[in-house]
Design an enzyme around this catalytic site. Sequence first.
Site, PDB file in Angstrom:
ATOM      1  N   ASP A   9     -23.193  10.556  28.301  1.00 55.30           N
ATOM      2  CA  ASP A   9     -23.947  11.720  28.793  1.00 55.30           C
ATOM      3  C   ASP A   9     -25.400  11.556  28.352  1.00 55.30           C
ATOM      4  OD1 ASP A   9     -24.389  14.355  29.903  1.00 55.30           O
ATOM      5  OD2 ASP A   9     -24.455  15.122  27.854  1.00 55.30           O
ATOM      6  N   SER A  10     -26.268  12.393  28.926  1.00 59.35           N
ATOM      7  CA  SER A  10     -27.664  12.388  28.504  1.00 59.35           C
ATOM      8  C   SER A  10     -27.813  12.927  27.077  1.00 59.35           C
ATOM      9  CB  SER A  10     -28.486  13.263  29.450  1.00 59.35           C
ATOM     10  OG  SER A  10     -28.028  14.603  29.352  1.00 59.35           O
ATOM     11  N   GLY A  42     -32.032  15.870  33.940  1.00 53.90           N
ATOM     12  CA  GLY A  42     -32.166  16.726  35.128  1.00 53.90           C
ATOM     13  C   GLY A  42     -33.467  16.587  35.895  1.00 53.90           C
ATOM     14  N   CYS A  72     -21.453  13.363  32.802  1.00 58.26           N
ATOM     15  CA  CYS A  72     -22.755  13.940  33.105  1.00 58.26           C
ATOM     16  C   CYS A  72     -22.830  14.032  34.621  1.00 58.26           C
ATOM     17  CB  CYS A  72     -23.851  13.017  32.573  1.00 58.26           C
ATOM     18  SG  CYS A  72     -25.517  13.508  33.042  1.00 58.26           S
ATOM     19  N   THR A  74     -25.447  14.833  36.506  1.00 57.05           N
ATOM     20  CA  THR A  74     -26.692  14.256  37.013  1.00 57.05           C
ATOM     21  C   THR A  74     -26.542  12.749  37.162  1.00 57.05           C
ATOM     22  OG1 THR A  74     -27.737  15.961  35.653  1.00 57.05           O
ATOM     23  CG2 THR A  74     -29.200  14.359  36.656  1.00 57.05           C
ATOM     24  N   GLU A 151     -29.435  21.392  23.532  1.00 60.13           N
ATOM     25  CA  GLU A 151     -29.812  20.231  22.709  1.00 60.13           C
ATOM     26  C   GLU A 151     -30.574  20.644  21.448  1.00 60.13           C
ATOM     27  OE1 GLU A 151     -29.193  16.847  23.038  1.00 60.13           O
ATOM     28  OE2 GLU A 151     -27.892  17.220  24.761  1.00 60.13           O
ATOM     29  N   CYS A 183     -22.903  21.218  35.097  1.00 57.21           N
ATOM     30  CA  CYS A 183     -23.612  20.397  34.116  1.00 57.21           C
ATOM     31  C   CYS A 183     -22.737  20.461  32.879  1.00 57.21           C
ATOM     32  CB  CYS A 183     -24.997  20.969  33.833  1.00 57.21           C
ATOM     33  SG  CYS A 183     -25.786  20.222  32.385  1.00 57.21           S
ATOM     34  N   HIS A 185     -23.315  20.284  29.864  1.00 51.25           N
ATOM     35  CA  HIS A 185     -23.836  21.065  28.729  1.00 51.25           C
ATOM     36  C   HIS A 185     -23.426  22.545  28.829  1.00 51.25           C
ATOM     37  CE1 HIS A 185     -26.513  17.624  28.089  1.00 51.25           C
ATOM     38  NE2 HIS A 185     -26.922  18.175  26.964  1.00 51.25           N
TER      39      HIS A 185
HETATM   40  N1  DGL Z   1     -25.069  17.046  30.933  1.00 51.45           N
HETATM   41  C1  DGL Z   1     -25.717  16.584  32.071  1.00 51.45           C
HETATM   42  C2  DGL Z   1     -25.116  16.988  33.372  1.00 51.45           C
HETATM   43  O1  DGL Z   1     -23.926  17.223  33.429  1.00 51.45           O
HETATM   44  C3  DGL Z   1     -27.183  16.323  32.097  1.00 51.45           C
HETATM   45  C4  DGL Z   1     -28.102  17.320  31.594  1.00 51.45           C
HETATM   46  C5  DGL Z   1     -29.522  16.793  31.560  1.00 51.45           C
HETATM   47  O2  DGL Z   1     -29.744  15.830  30.844  1.00 51.45           O
HETATM   48  O3  DGL Z   1     -30.379  17.350  32.250  1.00 51.45           O
HETATM   49  O4  DGL Z   1     -25.778  17.033  34.378  1.00 51.45           O
END
Ligand code: DGL
Length: 265
Positions: A9-10, A42, A72, A74, A151, A183, A185
């Site tokens: 993931d990011s 994102g 993730c 994205t 984050e 997302c 997160h």
């Molecule tokens: N957790 C990520 C997602 O599902 C990326 C969030 C990000 O880095 O902008 O899209």
Amino acid sequence: MNAPIGVIDSGVGGLTVAKEIMKRLPNETIYYIGDTARCPYGPRSRQEVRNFTWQMAKALEKLNIKMLVIACNTATAVALESLQRNMPFPVLGVINAGARAAVKKTKRHEVVVLATEGTIKSGAYEEALLSLNTSTHIIPLACPTFVPLVESGEYKGDFATKLIAEGLKPLKNQQFDTVILGCTHYPILQKQIEAVVGEDVNVLSSAEETAKDVQEMLAFNGTLANAYTVPAHKFFATGSVPIFRSIAENWLEQGTLDIKRITLK
Ligand code: DGL
């Protein structure tokens, strides 16, 4: 087969998926990379997100993973197909799983997709939802403030509640019965999101369905870990280990985790 499952993931968002995999498959070892130094993905270009995602996949390939989960949305939107075509192990994303979870639950076929700008712009959820049910009415909403909030680790207080309510304002006066947390997160903010949209609305993530997909894929390939295996998870962050540690240990509730800094190139 006791090789690890790679999860990327990011940042810390993919831990919401890792947690469900751990719950469903308690003998499996997870190697997790969070690209926290370059989070959020994102607002980044497709090419940049694709490059970063490839770097994580390559780093885990060296550690001999048996499959990869792009935890993730994205990154799934821009890199899933190319990784599936080129990696020597199976690769799963989270978008089809999220769409499936929503279509199973919605009664009125009015679905909100909350996601990053990149995921919304990609149209990947529309495609996945409409391929399951062509009469789904989709309301996409990008929430660019949510990932930095998670984050930062400051996602529990009044400031967070206010920021979330603000981000969800465009949903006022809209008709919907289901919200996809598109997302990874966002499940960390699930309670606050539920408080805004109301208790009659289903708020779903892709985590559970993704964990089911992982199980099916491993069973199909005959690569599930033996039932007596004790997992030895490892976590890697490209940014601050203490911040990653505090969020990961709080979210996963597994005690002290093995977390190291990693450089990607
Ligand atoms: N957790 C990520 C997602 O599902 C990326 C969030 C990000 O880095 O902008 O899209």
